[in-house]
Design a protein around this motif. Sequence first.
Motif, PDB file in Angstrom:
ATOM      1  N   CYS A 198     -75.818 -71.692  38.339  1.00 27.13           N
ATOM      2  CA  CYS A 198     -74.719 -70.886  39.326  1.00 27.13           C
ATOM      3  C   CYS A 198     -75.492 -69.690  39.624  1.00 27.13           C
ATOM      4  O   CYS A 198     -75.245 -69.301  40.627  1.00 27.13           O
ATOM      5  CB  CYS A 198     -73.418 -70.703  38.675  1.00 27.13           C
ATOM      6  SG  CYS A 198     -72.485 -72.436  38.281  1.00 27.13           S
ATOM      7  N   GLY A 261     -71.994 -79.125  42.015  1.00 26.88           N
ATOM      8  CA  GLY A 261     -72.219 -77.724  42.379  1.00 26.88           C
ATOM      9  C   GLY A 261     -71.512 -77.510  43.800  1.00 26.88           C
ATOM     10  O   GLY A 261     -71.530 -78.343  44.458  1.00 26.88           O
ATOM     11  N   TRP A 275     -69.585 -74.716  39.377  1.00 28.11           N
ATOM     12  CA  TRP A 275     -70.535 -76.125  38.941  1.00 28.11           C
ATOM     13  C   TRP A 275     -69.389 -76.628  37.861  1.00 28.11           C
ATOM     14  O   TRP A 275     -69.076 -75.997  36.812  1.00 28.11           O
ATOM     15  CB  TRP A 275     -71.852 -75.669  38.312  1.00 28.11           C
ATOM     16  CG  TRP A 275     -72.428 -76.947  37.721  1.00 28.11           C
ATOM     17  CD1 TRP A 275     -72.577 -78.117  38.360  1.00 28.11           C
ATOM     18  CD2 TRP A 275     -72.849 -77.063  36.236  1.00 28.11           C
ATOM     19  NE1 TRP A 275     -72.994 -79.132  37.382  1.00 28.11           N
ATOM     20  CE2 TRP A 275     -73.343 -78.357  36.258  1.00 28.11           C
ATOM     21  CE3 TRP A 275     -73.054 -76.452  35.140  1.00 28.11           C
ATOM     22  CZ2 TRP A 275     -73.900 -78.758  34.983  1.00 28.11           C
ATOM     23  CZ3 TRP A 275     -73.491 -76.839  34.187  1.00 28.11           C
ATOM     24  CH2 TRP A 275     -73.833 -78.062  34.038  1.00 28.11           C
ATOM     25  N   SER A 285     -66.918 -81.585  44.003  1.00 28.64           N
ATOM     26  CA  SER A 285     -66.531 -81.277  42.632  1.00 28.64           C
ATOM     27  C   SER A 285     -64.835 -80.941  42.636  1.00 28.64           C
ATOM     28  O   SER A 285     -64.496 -80.142  43.349  1.00 28.64           O
ATOM     29  CB  SER A 285     -67.314 -80.020  42.086  1.00 28.64           C
ATOM     30  OG  SER A 285     -66.567 -79.199  40.951  1.00 28.64           O
TER      31      SER A 285
END
Length: 304
Positions: A198, A261, A275, A285
């Motif tokens: 990230c 992500g 993430w 996500s």
Amino acid sequence: MDYQFVINSLYDKVSNEPLQGAVANYIPELAKVNPKYFGVALTLTDNTAFAIGNADIKFSIQSIAKVFSLALAYSLIGDEIWQRVNVEPSGTSFNSLVQLEADLGLPRNPFVNGGALVICDILMCQLEDAKSQLLTFIRNLSDNPLIEYSPNIAASEKTNGFRNIALCNFIKSFGNIKNHPNDVLDLYFDLCSIEMSCSELSKSFLFLANNGCKTTDGLKILNYSQTKRINAIMQTCGFYDESGEFTFKVGLPGKSGVGGGIVAIHPNLYSIVTWSPLLNEKGNSVKGIHFLEQFTTETQYSIF
Ligand code: GLU
């Protein structure tokens, strides 16, 4: 704005939500990722960085990498690129073949797989060694020489990539792929296999929040208009067939990948990355969207 306080409190809140969604399982490398991982990294255009959770673990960035390949191709051939790929949201899944026949092999946008394959083809026509020059471009954006392709993930993508193989050959039949489809697919699978954390991603996307210039050394990657256009495509097409919903909830341009992500950009202000590998049915996500929705609500900053 106390960004560290905001991300810490939202992180606690979202971490405590019950686990929902499923890890991508079309290749074993993604299926075996710990579903509990959750990281957030935020970098401001003055290079101040904030992070929490698993922000420094590398993960498979998958389709997020399509923004890097687009930026490089756009910097190389400019507006000619739009003769090879359109800029309309597809409203269909990222690997759908249905529109391509009616559209005569012109992919709807650079972020559906067909569009990303055409962008890989452009890179191969323009560069001596597209695979290594693309990696150099990404390493330069992140000021990090350690960014790598994952040979295991690339090989697995290749073994299981029947739909991408079909897409590439189908587009080739319309003349919109110039190189041999197998070579274009190799580059595409390598692109999908890039692993970054990230924190690394947040830093490397910051040029899109800074009018196309890197914030660390001022290097111009794209001009103002090109940067605006890439952000606009992320806004309208960055989340598969959930792009409208993401805009509605978060109000920032961004891009997701099936590795879990999400990158989102606030022009002139920051780049933020979440993430968490558990995906909803659209391939985005679940925790990432929850977090970002509350982040723009809490900070009262979005582009709208
Ligand atoms: N490797 C994936 C595919 O081509 C990328 C999907 C994604 O992250 O959207 O199917």
